[in-house]
Design a protein around this motif. Sequence first.
Motif, PDB file in Angstrom:
ATOM      1  N   ALA A  31      10.344  -1.823  -2.628  1.00 41.18           N
ATOM      2  CA  ALA A  31       9.231  -2.518  -3.297  1.00 41.18           C
ATOM      3  C   ALA A  31       7.898  -1.835  -3.001  1.00 41.18           C
ATOM      4  CB  ALA A  31       9.192  -3.980  -2.858  1.00 41.18           C
ATOM      5  N   MET A  32       7.766  -1.307  -1.766  1.00 45.27           N
ATOM      6  CA  MET A  32       6.493  -0.662  -1.411  1.00 45.27           C
ATOM      7  C   MET A  32       6.329   0.702  -2.085  1.00 45.27           C
ATOM      8  SD  MET A  32       5.592  -1.705   2.509  1.00 45.27           S
ATOM      9  CE  MET A  32       7.066  -1.092   3.283  1.00 45.27           C
ATOM     10  N   ALA A  33       7.456   1.255  -2.569  1.00 41.04           N
ATOM     11  CA  ALA A  33       7.358   2.524  -3.304  1.00 41.04           C
ATOM     12  C   ALA A  33       7.034   2.266  -4.777  1.00 41.04           C
ATOM     13  CB  ALA A  33       8.653   3.314  -3.156  1.00 41.04           C
ATOM     14  N   CYS A  34       6.942   0.995  -5.156  1.00 42.17           N
ATOM     15  CA  CYS A  34       6.554   0.653  -6.531  1.00 42.17           C
ATOM     16  C   CYS A  34       5.021   0.619  -6.626  1.00 42.17           C
ATOM     17  CB  CYS A  34       7.115  -0.727  -6.911  1.00 42.17           C
ATOM     18  SG  CYS A  34       8.920  -0.759  -7.007  1.00 42.17           S
ATOM     19  N   HIS A  35       4.535   0.596  -7.864  1.00 42.12           N
ATOM     20  CA  HIS A  35       3.075   0.604  -8.030  1.00 42.12           C
ATOM     21  C   HIS A  35       2.467  -0.788  -7.989  1.00 42.12           C
ATOM     22  CE1 HIS A  35       4.547   4.289 -10.201  1.00 42.12           C
ATOM     23  NE2 HIS A  35       3.744   4.797  -9.277  1.00 42.12           N
TER      24      HIS A  35
END
Length: 709
Positions: free
Chosen positions: A117-121
Amino acid sequence: MKTEYEWIKVEVKDGVAVIAFNNPPVNQLSEHMVLEFVEAMQDAWADEEIKAIVLTGTGKNFIAGADITQLLQVKSKEEFLPFLQKNHEFHNAMELSPKPLIAAINGNCLGGGLEVAMACHYRVAAQGVNIGLPEVKLGLLPGAGGTQRLPRLIGLPNAMEMITTGKFIKSEKAFSYGLVDELVPAEELLDTALAAAEKFTSGQLGTANRMASQRFDRLPSAAEKKSLIEFSRAMMADKAKGYIAPWKIMDCFEKGLTTDYQHDVEVEADLFGDCLVSDVAKNLISIFLNERAAGRLPRTKGLEPAQIKKVAMLGGGVMGSGIIHLLLANGFEAVLWDINDEALDKGVEAAKKTFAYKLKKKKLAKDAFEDLFANKLSTTTDLADMGDVDLVIEAVVENMEIKQDIWQKLESICRDDVVFGTNTSALPITDMASVLKDPGRMIGLHFFNPAERMPLLEIICAQQTSDQTLATSVSFGRAIKKVPVVVGDGPGFYVSRQLGGLMGGAVFLTADGVDGASVEQAMLEFGMPMGPATLADLTGIDINYHVNQTFAKRLGERYAVHPLTEAIYQLGDYGRKTGAGYLDYSQDPPVPNPRVVEAVAKYYADNNVEPRQASQEEIIDLMLACGINEAAYMIQEGICDRPADMDLAMVYGTGFPPYRGGILRYADKWGLDQVVSALEGLEAKYGPRFTPAQLLKDMAAEGKTFYSY
Ligand code: 3HC
């Protein structure tokens, strides 16, 4: 784009690819799901029709982290690092992709799941879901960028708290931290995520400034970082003793959180590898998995547990009041029986007091608390009022005749299918049940003090206990949120006898001239919450003495009361309850009890014993060999047959250090041939208390271990 997959679900909505993780039980990142996820992402990136991507999960989970059953199999760090490297490349590609990536967090978003999720924008979360990096609880650290992306998103103090405790936070809190961009009711989640995608595609939001790895505004200055880390290391010095991950997490912060994200995750990967291959991680992951498997036995497979709504609690003493707490807190109706109104009042008051912590911490509202006691608990001095209960738990005075009399009366009052659970800690349950027309309905439900807090429920099957009674008891144990460990009937059942075995070696050391304080210290260093003398003072030297006598009577010569134990018992200082035992509690901090010191000196003089020093290793080897031997005897006698359950019971019932995995894991690590040879040496020196169990000798001779690895 391709939409047919097995472990993910893919749908295209107005040019947005919605990828839903669908890998039961918790959408864990198993290799098979990850392969499909990567394929779908590459497909979406390549497909010109796709403008944006939404990631979400099916059921109650977004992703609950890496597949820990797979992590358990990893043997070498070198083998694993390339995999982690690929994972980083993939997460970096996610961030760098010009196609906006929105996480729609529908449920548990944990560990590797939060790292995705943290690699999402952009992150949209449903209200009330759990978010966290719980790796530390499994002896690990977040290894897919978590230690580096989270502080960049929410600042180091909050990230440090989340990562070092492993505690979940609710999405509401995550929103207040800025970890989640929008918080919405579950039913609006997908539409909100699609609307967010639209904001990107229409140019209101840009992906380039939403890459967590490239955010530096919330990172601490070098001085802040140094002081935070120093402070945290000092704070966790005691609590994290014996563990590896908390220290490595601090190293990740110290060496990472620079302006070079690539460098930072390489540091993290290396430290993650150290944790992953450590015994501590293997032990903690195994405990996690074994805890969930506890009580699932072949003999109860397919049986439907009886429905339990109303439970009778016989006896409102220390155990009874704690059990009432468990019943009320977990949605059961309870009826408390005791011999007179005064005893009932005391029981209810004591049960109320057990809620003090929850009330203080506002985990339970005052009204709800009052409602429980007004409407969910009734009291009676008449056993005849038990006609409508679904389960009886008995914690009355430890007297066989009294207990049998009560059970016989109840047999003609309660329905035939009602389970009779006794909380006896010492009486043979097989004998207790023998007076019943249907002894199959009786079982031991052994709670640990304080019952409302200790996680273990030791379930004791008497010889006649039926499979149905067992199935219902295990299911009840789960319903009151206990770890149900099933054992057989015998003196001390499993836990008390095992703890006695582990601590019972101490008297031989003392009688051999070794100072009691060094034995206490060695056991503390080993990781036990207390040493044998402190424990004896807490349980009562008189109680231990009587248990010892019972063991000698029922199990034979090996358990004969040691003359030094006899001498100390004869002093009449029975521990905390009498103000003095091994220690004198009239002083603060307590000091060695001079009367015990004198008794030991007399024993030395009478037996020509010279006081001597013993190394920590000698002490631990003796104590553990004695404990492991006891476990082997119990397996041999059919009291227990599942090492994983035995280890769980020691961890949850006695505070055996979780990072050591349990007494039998310790034995495997030590090597059973080594254990047997240690025992043979001790037997030659100290006598039959240390005679190795035949089972242990056979296993050692065949090169076996308690666990299969
Ligand atoms: N991998 C594999 N299986 C898992 C799992 C995981 N991460 N998490 C849970 N399971 C399994 C359980 O073993 C259990 O299996 P079983 O039914 O066969 O016994 C089943 O899922 C259901 O688990 P629970 O009984 O615990 O279900 P609950 O609904 O009570 O709780 C949960 C769900 C909150 C997700 C809880 O299972 C949990 O806390 N799981 C562990 C989460 C975790 O620690 N994640 C981090 C993993 S390490 C990691 O991600 C490393 C990364 O940084 C590189």
